[in-house]
Design a protein around this motif. Structure first.
Motif, PDB file in Angstrom:
ATOM      1  N   CYS A 232       0.836  -1.195   0.000  1.00  0.00           N
ATOM      2  CA  CYS A 232       0.000   0.000   0.000  1.00  0.00           C
ATOM      3  C   CYS A 232       0.876   1.252   0.000  1.00  0.00           C
ATOM      4  O   CYS A 232       0.630   2.210  -0.744  1.00  0.00           O
ATOM      5  N   GLY A 265      -0.654  -1.708  -7.468  1.00  0.00           N
ATOM      6  CA  GLY A 265      -2.089  -1.764  -7.205  1.00  0.00           C
ATOM      7  C   GLY A 265      -2.584  -3.192  -7.060  1.00  0.00           C
ATOM      8  O   GLY A 265      -3.422  -3.497  -6.204  1.00  0.00           O
ATOM      9  N   LEU A 365      -9.901   3.348  -3.769  1.00  0.00           N
ATOM     10  CA  LEU A 365      -9.215   2.472  -4.714  1.00  0.00           C
ATOM     11  C   LEU A 365     -10.058   2.241  -5.963  1.00  0.00           C
ATOM     12  O   LEU A 365      -9.527   2.194  -7.084  1.00  0.00           O
ATOM     13  N   TYR A 368      -9.825   5.298  -8.043  1.00  0.00           N
ATOM     14  CA  TYR A 368      -8.475   5.396  -8.587  1.00  0.00           C
ATOM     15  C   TYR A 368      -8.300   4.452  -9.773  1.00  0.00           C
ATOM     16  O   TYR A 368      -7.733   4.822 -10.812  1.00  0.00           O
ATOM     17  N   LEU A 386      -6.838   7.244  -3.128  1.00  0.00           N
ATOM     18  CA  LEU A 386      -5.887   6.199  -2.785  1.00  0.00           C
ATOM     19  C   LEU A 386      -5.149   6.533  -1.497  1.00  0.00           C
ATOM     20  O   LEU A 386      -5.045   5.711  -0.579  1.00  0.00           O
TER      21      LEU A 386
END
Length: 643
Positions: A232, A265, A365, A368, A386
């Motif tokens: 992350c 990701g 997320l 994103y 994010l």
């Protein structure tokens, strides 16, 4: 009146001629005036052009003159999702001041592999070329910063046209554009670096906390959380250019920038899914329903590993596009499964907390990933979904794993207490059975055997009287028999007294001990002495168990110690709020470790059981000079008196 149609025709001809001339001589490009401002709006000045053939800057400039470029259509964002084209951008600048002026143009994309800026004068002559991008080493870039940035210096009243060639083929084209003066640019960068430095510190502390829990507890969930928090952090840093600038830009790992955002990701999403499955203890071996998310998480990790292998080869843009797109779609699947799992587990303890903790990151997320795919340009959080989602999620789960560890420890302690209480109850029931059996045997000894011995003694005495001096040898033997019967009666009385406990309710504890030691005087084997300090009033169960402990220790001395002397001391320690019992002898001693290993000695087992039942402790010191036993039993006088 006749001249009016002639004038009207001439007027219409002039308008038509102007329109034709306008088509042959298009309006010049609109110049953005550079003044003493901190930043500049680009919406009405920045234009873009799609190049699917690999055109030169001269050809692109010609297309600009022919007005083939399109307006940006957004205040500062260009987003066409994943693309296999090269995109050109045009921006015309004019220094409106009487002094030299510098500005910095930043196509702030995390996916821009290479960008070339061609600086032309207003007639189309090339003045300078600048290069940057994540496929270029830091020292070779126009500005060695985390962003892809170009500094342009304008002479007084100078006009230039900037043509920016961006190559992000096989990657997403999410490019926010900024044009700032030099001072405001560096102020923003310093503040941004401080923010991301603080964010990295917080996430690193979360990683360290989970790592310490893993080292201490050896549970895999904490290691998965470490992997999740690290991936992350890397994704956040990669998205803002800091991963390249701080970590791998100088290490010759430029190929990693081809898959940066999709790769990090995918790692984040896969570990995010795995951590949620572990945190909510959803075992795919027991719950067939959760086999799919487990398989998705493993597939995501496999694809991430495969991506690293693929970039070690020179793959074309078409294959790179497919690799990155599949990674993005797998990431979306992982996030979707996390949300579905959280909703299905809301009825469990912490279910709502977990859903709330995940919701920020799921939303952030999702947007994103959708932004990266070009489906939308909406960003619900600042600076982006994010960063905020990851920060909230990692902090919430750091608290969550801390609470989980605390709860697990409490549950284990409660289980141990329950087991201990069950063991105590079992011991208590066992001792109660023993006490009942003792009472029965004592009654039988006293009522039956004791009475029988007394009758036999009387009979023998009558026979002795009837002999009246005759048969002297026989009479002597009868006298010895009477003595033996008298001793047997005393032994029976001693044993029945040892077994019986009906006097516990009526007598004080020190009187019970005095009676016991009076009986001990009838044996000539060991000389006993005792010292009993004034004790508080004791409950029956405590009195009874202490009495049995003393008897057990006395019996052990008589049976095994080969001692000549023994001493007992019992007192109440007000400071420690404990009853302390000390029994010592000068016998031969014994090897305590050997007795425990060989599991011999019923007396020792009984001692342990009774001391444990009273929540007490005991200590045995034994050697060739004798044995000393210390027993400590907690007893709060005030609490007992209040109850």
């Amino acid at each position: 009146m006749g001249k009016t149609p002639i004038f009207l025709c001439i007027f219409l001809m002039v308008i038509g001629l102007n329109l034709v001339l306008a088509e042959d001589n298009p309006e010049p490009i609109s110049f953005l005036k550079i003044e003493d401002k901190e930043d500049y709006p680009l919406e009405n000045h920045l234009q873009f052009f799609e190049d699917a053939e690999g055109m030169t800057w001269e050809m692109v400039f010609s297309s600009l003159q022919q007005q083939q470029f399109q307006p940006l259509g957004h205040p500062n964002l260009f987003n066409k999702g994943f693309s296999q084209s090269i995109w050109w951008f045009a921006l015309a600048l004019e220094n409106a001041t009487e002094t030299e002026n510098s500005v910095i143009l930043s196509p702030a994309s995390a996916s821009l592999l290479e960008g070339s800026l061609y600086i032309l004068n207003d007639e189309g002559k090339l003045l300078d070329t600048k290069r940057s991008g994540y496929g270029i080493r830091n020292e070779d870039r126009d500005m060695d910063t985390r962003l892809i940035s170009y500094q342009v210096t304008l002479a007084p009243k100078e006009r230039v046209i900037l043509l920016l060639k961006t190559d992000s083929r096989g990657r997403n084209t999410y490019i926010p554009f900024f044009l700032d003066d030099v001072d405001s640019y560096w102020i923003f960068e310093v503040n941004r670096a401080a923010f991301f430095g603080g964010l990295s510190t917080v996430l690193c502390f979360a990683v360290l906390f989970a790592l310490l829990l893993f080292i201490y507890l050896r549970e895999r969930i904490y290691l998965i959380f470490v992997a999740y928090a690290l991936s992350c952090l890397l994704m956040i840093l990669e998205e803002d250019g800091y991963a390249y600038h701080w970590l791998y830009g100088e290490e010759g790992l430029h190929a990693l920038s081809q898959i940066g955002i999709p790769f990090f990701g995918l790692l984040t999403s896969a570990f995010f899914l795995k951590f949620n499955l572990h945190f909510q203890t959803l075992d795919h071996n027991r719950l067939r329903l959760y086999q799919i998310p487990w398989l998705i998480s493993y597939l995501a990790l496999f694809w991430a590993a495969l991506m690293l292998v693929l970039i070690s080869f020179r793959i074309n843009a078409n294959l790179l596009l497919k690799v990155n797109l599949l990674a993005m779609y797998l990431s979306i699947f992982c996030v979707a499964f996390v949300l579905l799992i959280n909703i299905s587990q809301m009825h469990k303890r912490m279910g709502v907390y977990i859903l709330s903790a995940n919701l920020f990151l799921v939303i952030g997320l999702t947007f994103y990933l959708l932004n990266s795919l070009g489906y939308t340009s909406i960003n619900p959080f600042y600076p982006n979904g994010l960063v905020i989602g990851a920060l909230v999620n990692v902090l919430a789960f750091t608290v969550g794993i801390g609470y989980r560890n605390y709860k697990d420890r409490n549950d284990k302690e409660a289980l141990l207490i329950k087991i201990s209480e069950n063991e105590k109850q079992s011991i208590k029931e066992k001792l109660q059975v023993q006490e009942a059996e003792r009472q029965r045997i004592a009654k039988d000894l006293h009522d039956d055997l004791g009475a029988l011995l007394a009758m036999i003694r009387l009979k023998v005495e009558n026979v002795e009287i009837q002999l009246n001096g005759q048969y002297g040898q026989a009479k002597e033997k009868l006298s010895e028999t009477v003595m033996l019967l008298d001793k047997a009666a005393k032994d029976v009385r001693f044993i029945s007294h040892e077994l019986a406990t009906e006097e516990l309710d009526q007598k004080r504890f020190n009187i019970l001990i005095d009676d016991l030691f009076q009986l001990l005087k009838t044996q000539n084997q060991v000389q006993f002495s005792h010292n009993i300090s004034e004790l508080p009033k004791l409950p029956v169960h405590l009195k009874g168990n202490l009495f049995r402990i003393i008897k057990e220790l006395v019996n052990n001395i008589l049976k095994h110690a080969d001692a000549k002397e023994a001493e007992l001391e019992i007192f109440y320690d007000e400071e420690d709020q404990e009853i302390k019992l000390i029994v010592s002898d000068n016998g031969k001693g014994f090897d305590l470790d050997r007795v425990k290993e060989e599991k011999k000695g019923i007396g020792l087992n009984n001692l342990e059981s009774r001391v444990a039942l009273l929540n007490g402790t005991y200590e045995i010191n034994s050697g060739s000079q004798g044995t000393t036993v210390l027993v400590c039993v907690p007893f709060e006088v005030k609490t007992y008196e209040q109850n």
